[in-house]
Design a protein around this motif. Structure first.
Motif, PDB file in Angstrom:
ATOM      1  N   LEU A 279      72.167  54.250  77.043  1.00 16.89           N
ATOM      2  CA  LEU A 279      73.628  54.165  77.070  1.00 16.89           C
ATOM      3  C   LEU A 279      74.117  53.041  76.163  1.00 16.89           C
ATOM      4  O   LEU A 279      75.118  53.196  75.455  1.00 16.89           O
ATOM      5  N   LYS A 280      73.407  51.934  76.173  1.00 21.10           N
ATOM      6  CA  LYS A 280      73.786  50.814  75.295  1.00 21.10           C
ATOM      7  C   LYS A 280      73.721  51.243  73.829  1.00 21.10           C
ATOM      8  O   LYS A 280      74.627  50.931  73.040  1.00 21.10           O
ATOM      9  N   THR A 281      72.668  51.960  73.472  1.00 16.75           N
ATOM     10  CA  THR A 281      72.532  52.450  72.094  1.00 16.75           C
ATOM     11  C   THR A 281      73.659  53.415  71.752  1.00 16.75           C
ATOM     12  O   THR A 281      74.257  53.343  70.667  1.00 16.75           O
ATOM     13  N   TYR A 282      73.949  54.323  72.677  1.00 19.04           N
ATOM     14  CA  TYR A 282      75.020  55.302  72.449  1.00 19.04           C
ATOM     15  C   TYR A 282      76.366  54.618  72.249  1.00 19.04           C
ATOM     16  O   TYR A 282      77.130  54.977  71.338  1.00 19.04           O
ATOM     17  N   LEU A 283      76.671  53.614  73.079  1.00 19.47           N
ATOM     18  CA  LEU A 283      77.962  52.934  72.968  1.00 19.47           C
ATOM     19  C   LEU A 283      78.088  52.186  71.646  1.00 19.47           C
ATOM     20  O   LEU A 283      79.174  52.148  71.043  1.00 19.47           O
ATOM     21  N   LYS A 284      76.987  51.603  71.178  1.00 27.72           N
ATOM     22  CA  LYS A 284      77.012  50.923  69.888  1.00 27.72           C
ATOM     23  C   LYS A 284      77.289  51.918  68.765  1.00 27.72           C
ATOM     24  O   LYS A 284      78.094  51.661  67.849  1.00 27.72           O
ATOM     25  N   GLU A 285      76.644  53.082  68.825  1.00 30.11           N
ATOM     26  CA  GLU A 285      76.856  54.108  67.809  1.00 30.11           C
ATOM     27  C   GLU A 285      78.270  54.665  67.885  1.00 30.11           C
ATOM     28  O   GLU A 285      78.895  54.946  66.846  1.00 30.11           O
ATOM     29  N   LEU A 286      78.769  54.816  69.092  1.00 27.75           N
ATOM     30  CA  LEU A 286      80.130  55.322  69.263  1.00 27.75           C
ATOM     31  C   LEU A 286      81.150  54.346  68.700  1.00 27.75           C
ATOM     32  O   LEU A 286      82.146  54.759  68.069  1.00 27.75           O
ATOM     33  N   LEU A 287      80.937  53.065  68.915  1.00 34.41           N
ATOM     34  CA  LEU A 287      81.852  52.046  68.397  1.00 34.41           C
ATOM     35  C   LEU A 287      81.900  52.079  66.876  1.00 34.41           C
ATOM     36  O   LEU A 287      82.974  51.924  66.287  1.00 34.41           O
ATOM     37  N   ILE A 288      80.778  52.321  66.258  1.00 29.08           N
ATOM     38  CA  ILE A 288      80.736  52.420  64.793  1.00 29.08           C
ATOM     39  C   ILE A 288      81.559  53.620  64.321  1.00 29.08           C
ATOM     40  O   ILE A 288      82.317  53.547  63.363  1.00 29.08           O
ATOM     41  N   LYS A 289      81.424  54.749  65.032  1.00 32.64           N
ATOM     42  CA  LYS A 289      82.173  55.961  64.681  1.00 32.64           C
ATOM     43  C   LYS A 289      83.669  55.748  64.833  1.00 32.64           C
ATOM     44  O   LYS A 289      84.471  56.196  64.007  1.00 32.64           O
TER      45      LYS A 289
END
Length: 291
Positions: A279-289
């Motif tokens: 989830l932490k990885t996903y949120l970081k990627e989502l923030l970039i998007k």
């Protein structure tokens, strides 16, 4: 002084803010990652030393009873396959002194609490609303019990809210500070608009009450929304015995609100061993998007 041993969890609401999901599912069974919201409330009660819990239900709430009942077939299946960890999780919800009573008509929170009169008897008790999940080092319910042990008086949990949101809550009119977190209260007002609100200290879903509240509720006239309001009855109680307000300093999740439910899922998911890393990885990627 009698010990606080009993808790009431009102769970008869229709959950209209989560339609269409709650058309066929009790809102209290909506999960935060993998745990129904009502289980968080029951766990808080147990951690505070509560011995007996009454859940006030309504139509369509049978899954709550099933959740806290034993499931022999599931338990046997997990045991035979050696899934000990999952078996332990399932067994955590059994063996609790839980009782159920049905509120036949949705006449308000005060009316729901009144259904517990025979269960409570002449003891002090706590009311725990399922829409509020409270996180603190000492459970909020235990904090209220500690206040009662010191004052021998009813005590409500309050928290500062934006002035624009006072119409959503019961609001206190604080009279004097007893200490850093405890106030005596002049009056309690149910859902005032921001212009009429005496403060921005809102009641947030945990109440420690004395049994005299039942006599008041029996004669209570409908208030805001045409319902029997618990806040109105508490205001009457305050005229004959002290009622205090304890300021909660921990984290509150309003899981009766869509955004609050999402926040609770994200933050709990960031702590859950099965989801925290991904989830932490996903949120970081989502923030970039998003950016």
């Amino acid at each position: 002084m009698k010990k606080v041993r009993k808790a009431i969890i009102p769970a008869a609401g229709l959950g209209t803010r989560f339609l269409p999901a709650t058309k066929a599912i009790a809102k209290e069974m909506l999960p935060i990652v993998d745990k129904p919201t009502i289980q968080f409330i029951v766990e808080e009660a147990l951690a505070a030393g509560i011995e007996d819990i009454l859940i006030v239900t309504g139509k369509g709430k049978r899954p709550i009873e099933d959740h806290f009942d034993s499931n022999f077939e599931l338990e046997q299946n997990l045991s035979s396959k050696g899934k000990t960890e999952l078996l332990n999780i399932v067994e955590e919800t059994t063996g609790i002194n839980l009782h159920f009573i049905r509120q036949k008509r949705p006449l308000g929170l005060g009316h729901a609490v009144l259904q517990a009169k025979a269960f409570v008897g002449d003891e002090p008790f706590v009311v725990m609303l399922g829409d509020d999940i409270m996180v603190d080092q000492t459970p909020l319910t235990k904090q209220l019990i500690n206040c009662y042990d010191d004052t021998n008086a009813a005590t409500l949990a309050v928290m500062q809210i934006p002035e624009s949101e006072t119409s959503k809550y019961g609001i206190i009119d604080p009279e004097a500070a007893v200490n850093d977190s405890l106030y005596s209260v002049r009056r309690f007002v149910e859902k005032p608009n921001s212009e009429e609100a005496p403060s921005n200290l809102a009641i947030i879903g945990r109440y420690l009450l004395t049994p005299e509240i039942f006599t008041i509720l029996e004669g209570q006239k409908p208030g805001a929304g045409g319902e029997i309001q618990l806040t109105d009855a508490i205001d009457t109680l305050n005229q004959t015995q002290r009622v205090f307000a304890h300021t909660f300093q921990g984290t509150r999740y309003d899981v009766g609100d869509k955004l609050g439910m999402l926040e609770a899922n994200i933050e709990y998911g960031l702590k859950h061993p099965d989801t925290k890393d991904s989830l932490k990885t996903y949120l970081k990627e989502l923030l970039i998007k998003i950016n």
